[in-house]
Design an enzyme around this catalytic site. Structure first.
Site, PDB file in Angstrom:
ATOM      1  CE  LYS A 126      -4.496   1.035   0.470  1.00 38.21           C
ATOM      2  NZ  LYS A 126      -5.727   0.324   0.116  1.00 38.21           N
ATOM      3  CG  ASP A 166      -7.235   3.644  -0.205  1.00 33.55           C
ATOM      4  OD1 ASP A 166      -7.763   2.537  -0.060  1.00 33.55           O
ATOM      5  OD2 ASP A 166      -7.188   4.479   0.715  1.00 33.55           O
TER       6      ASP A 166
HETATM    7  P1  NAP Z   1     -12.782   8.212  -1.754  1.00 36.50           P
HETATM    8  O1  NAP Z   1     -13.402   7.994  -3.070  1.00 36.50           O
HETATM    9  O2  NAP Z   1     -11.723   9.209  -1.608  1.00 36.50           O
HETATM   10  O3  NAP Z   1     -13.960   8.530  -0.730  1.00 36.50           O
HETATM   11  C1  NAP Z   1     -13.718   8.614   0.644  1.00 36.50           C
HETATM   12  C2  NAP Z   1     -14.999   9.085   1.326  1.00 36.50           C
HETATM   13  O4  NAP Z   1     -14.807   8.968   2.729  1.00 36.50           O
HETATM   14  C3  NAP Z   1     -15.316  10.542   1.039  1.00 36.50           C
HETATM   15  O5  NAP Z   1     -16.703  10.733   1.068  1.00 36.50           O
HETATM   16  C4  NAP Z   1     -14.637  11.259   2.210  1.00 36.50           C
HETATM   17  O6  NAP Z   1     -15.203  12.520   2.535  1.00 36.50           O
HETATM   18  C5  NAP Z   1     -14.876  10.279   3.327  1.00 36.50           C
HETATM   19  N1  NAP Z   1     -13.798  10.420   4.320  1.00 36.50           N
HETATM   20  C6  NAP Z   1     -12.471  10.275   4.105  1.00 36.50           C
HETATM   21  N2  NAP Z   1     -11.795  10.529   5.234  1.00 36.50           N
HETATM   22  C7  NAP Z   1     -12.710  10.826   6.150  1.00 36.50           C
HETATM   23  C8  NAP Z   1     -12.631  11.175   7.510  1.00 36.50           C
HETATM   24  N3  NAP Z   1     -11.457  11.266   8.141  1.00 36.50           N
HETATM   25  N4  NAP Z   1     -13.821  11.400   8.167  1.00 36.50           N
HETATM   26  C9  NAP Z   1     -15.004  11.299   7.516  1.00 36.50           C
HETATM   27  N5  NAP Z   1     -15.132  10.988   6.230  1.00 36.50           N
HETATM   28  C10 NAP Z   1     -14.012  10.757   5.564  1.00 36.50           C
HETATM   29  O7  NAP Z   1     -12.156   6.834  -1.181  1.00 36.50           O
HETATM   30  P2  NAP Z   1     -12.678   5.349  -1.409  1.00 36.50           P
HETATM   31  O8  NAP Z   1     -11.853   4.760  -2.485  1.00 36.50           O
HETATM   32  O9  NAP Z   1     -14.151   5.333  -1.505  1.00 36.50           O
HETATM   33  O10 NAP Z   1     -12.208   4.660  -0.052  1.00 36.50           O
HETATM   34  C11 NAP Z   1     -13.042   4.609   1.103  1.00 36.50           C
HETATM   35  C12 NAP Z   1     -12.569   3.500   2.031  1.00 36.50           C
HETATM   36  O11 NAP Z   1     -12.630   2.245   1.331  1.00 36.50           O
HETATM   37  C13 NAP Z   1     -11.138   3.603   2.528  1.00 36.50           C
HETATM   38  O12 NAP Z   1     -11.056   3.047   3.819  1.00 36.50           O
HETATM   39  C14 NAP Z   1     -10.365   2.713   1.576  1.00 36.50           C
HETATM   40  O13 NAP Z   1      -9.148   2.250   2.128  1.00 36.50           O
HETATM   41  C15 NAP Z   1     -11.361   1.592   1.393  1.00 36.50           C
HETATM   42  N6  NAP Z   1     -11.186   0.766   0.207  1.00 36.50           N
HETATM   43  C16 NAP Z   1     -11.183   1.325  -1.040  1.00 36.50           C
HETATM   44  C17 NAP Z   1     -11.047   0.519  -2.150  1.00 36.50           C
HETATM   45  C18 NAP Z   1     -11.128   1.062  -3.538  1.00 36.50           C
HETATM   46  O14 NAP Z   1     -11.138   0.252  -4.476  1.00 36.50           O
HETATM   47  N7  NAP Z   1     -11.213   2.358  -3.743  1.00 36.50           N
HETATM   48  C19 NAP Z   1     -10.878  -0.866  -1.990  1.00 36.50           C
HETATM   49  C20 NAP Z   1     -10.904  -1.413  -0.707  1.00 36.50           C
HETATM   50  C21 NAP Z   1     -11.061  -0.583   0.375  1.00 36.50           C
HETATM   51  P3  NAP Z   1     -14.421  13.853   2.118  1.00 36.50           P
HETATM   52  O15 NAP Z   1     -14.487  13.906   0.636  1.00 36.50           O
HETATM   53  O16 NAP Z   1     -15.173  14.928   2.802  1.00 36.50           O
HETATM   54  O17 NAP Z   1     -13.004  13.700   2.638  1.00 36.50           O
END
Ligand code: NAP
Length: 447
Positions: A126, A166
């Site tokens: 990562k 991510d």
């Molecule tokens: P993303 O598109 O950047 O979206 C993240 C979302 O979470 C946004 O709405 C953001 O709000 C919110 N967020 C982030 N930090 C925050 C905080 N400290 N407090 C409250 N809200 C927060 O990211 P994503 O890809 O959806 O990832 C979300 C989660 O899924 C993460 O834990 C990531 O590791 C996990 N994940 C992602 C993938 C993937 O394929 N993308 C795969 C497995 C797991 P703001 O915009 O206001 O910051």
């Protein structure tokens, strides 16, 4: 925790001082794998546990870049190549101001076992940066991605290390990263990154895969209890990539999503979230979630600033924002509100105390290693398509994803049963994921 693991855990804490998220992730695995250690003394003899907790390689680098006014900024870049016993390091890149070594290590440690659980030939890694993309222009994002890749490229390769997105890194950023990799290396090496735009070998269903996969996993948990999403009230945290596509699939499976959030607060829409509007606000206009409520005010949607979405009662909860976003107090509220199932779309969003509350209340709890593995599994399918210069249809890719999530669910259930912990998906996922990696490490010798 098994008595043999306690001193090893203390040593992990000592050697990785201050990296609290990493300690939390290690503890969670250690609390599950005691019975495996007891059954396999050869793992102890070969010091598999000690080796598994030490990354194979950790890279930290400077990322200088210029904003649109010409001002120079310096960020820090990370890549932790944790374990390659099962295949090339695989795991996303996160751009968020909270990123430091402890976050990257927790994410890459989890990734080892998640990737193993998929049954696919991928190791765990990562990376990311403390760069904050919020409010940055398109050209600033591009310049940052180019500077980041100018250092990172030397550690990557389709057989070595294959990053993806991510938090803060979607297909736009992956496109810029791929462009810079291609330019520096003079190689159109599609398999070096996944989550690419379709034009550059990106896979159908990759953008949807984590959210869809999470919904499919919860569908299986509900089926195992003789029920389904049909007519269920669902709350999803976040409004990013994972959340949006979890919402889309839940709606297709008959559920009603009544609330979602971002870091500024949450929206409640009792008539059911309008997905097209949510995508417009978040993916196209890239605005705050409040704008969704403003646009849907006539239909009764409201915005609640600065509070946790877990105060909205629901039957199914899908934490899909970030780590440690669901506390013990939130879990109590959810249980009181009639919650019967939780699927972690995000990585480690549920605090240990909250997991205990769900377990004691008999809530079906799907940990991230299992429930959100659909993203990385589809990334592995993207690598497969890139290697054969092929591209599959949306329907075929979604069928594969659904089957993978069913298989992961079965593996968690079967393993938990075999170790006398029926219905414990946390134990099932950790034990199954761990055992496969441990066996692979053993068979490679002392490397
Ligand atoms: P993303 O598109 O950047 O979206 C993240 C979302 O979470 C946004 O709405 C953001 O709000 C919110 N967020 C982030 N930090 C925050 C905080 N400290 N407090 C409250 N809200 C927060 O990211 P994503 O890809 O959806 O990832 C979300 C989660 O899924 C993460 O834990 C990531 O590791 C996990 N994940 C992602 C993938 C993937 O394929 N993308 C795969 C497995 C797991 P703001 O915009 O206001 O910051």
């Amino acid at each position: 925790m098994h008595e043999r693991l306690e001193p090893i855990f203390d040593e992990v804490v000592r050697r990785n001082a201050g990296e609290v998220e990493f300690h939390q992730a290690v503890r969670e695995v250690f609390e599950s794998v005691g019975p495996v250690i007891a059954k396999h003394p050869e793992f102890t003899d070969a010091k598999i546990i000690e080796r598994i907790c030490e990354p194979e390689r950790q890279i930290i680098f400077r990322v200088p870049w210029q904003d649109d006014r010409g001002e120079v900024h310096v960020n820090r870049g990370f890549r932790v190549e944790f374990n390659s016993a099962l295949g090339p390091y695989k795991g996303g890149l996160r751009f968020h101001p909270s990123v430091y070594l402890g976050i990257v290590k927790f994410l890459s440690f989890e990734q080892i076992f998640k990737n193993s659980l998929t049954g696919m030939p991928i190791g765990g890694g990562k990376g990311g940066s403390d760069f904050d993309p919020k409010g940055r222009s398109e050209s600033e994002i591009m310049r940052f991605c180019q500077s980041f890749m100018t250092e990172l490229y030397r550690y990557l390769g389709e057989h070595t290390d294959v990053p993806a997105g991510d938090i803060g890194v979607g297909s736009r950023e992956v496109g810029y990263l791929f462009g810079q990799y291609k330019r520096i290396t003079n190689r159109y090496e599609s398999g070096v990154l996944t989550g690419k735009p379709l034009l550059h070998g990106g896979a159908q269903v990759r953008p949807e895969a984590t959210g869809y996969g999470c919904a499919f996993f919860v569908e299986e948990m509900l089926r195992a209890r003789g029920t389904s999403f049909d007519g269920r009230r669902v709350v999803v945290s976040g409004a990013g990539n994972v959340a949006i596509y979890a919402i889309e699939k839940v709606i297709q499976l008959g559920g009603t999503v009544v609330a979602c959030s971002d870091s500024s607060g949450y929206v409640v829409d009792e008539k059911g979230v309008d997905l097209a509007l949510l995508k417009e606000v978040k993916e196209v206009r890239r605005q705050r979630i409040e704008e969704y409520a403003v646009a849907r005010a006539g239909d009764g949607a409201t915005f609640v600033p600065g509070r946790s979405v877990w105060e909205v009662p629901c039957e199914v909860a899908l934490p899909s924002a970030t780590q440690n976003e669901l506390t013990g107090a939130d879990a109590h509220k959810l249980v009181r509100g009639g919650c019967i199932a939780v699927g972690e779309g995000a990585n480690m969003p549920t605090m240990p105390e909250a997991v205990r509350v769900f377990r004691e209340a008999g809530v079906a709890f799907g940990p991230g290693k299992a429930a959100n593995a659909g993203g990385v599994a589809t990334s592995a399918l993207e690598m497969q398509q890139n290697a054969s210069r092929d591209s599959w249809t949306f329907e075929h890719s979604e069928d594969r994803l659904r089957q993978i999530m069913r298989d992961i669910h079965t593996r968690c259930m079967t393993t938990a049963d075999a170790y006398g912990m029926p219905g414990d998906y946390v134990a099932g996922a950790n034990i199954d994921g761990f055992t496969r990696v441990a066996q692979a490490m053993l068979s490679l010798g002392l490397v």
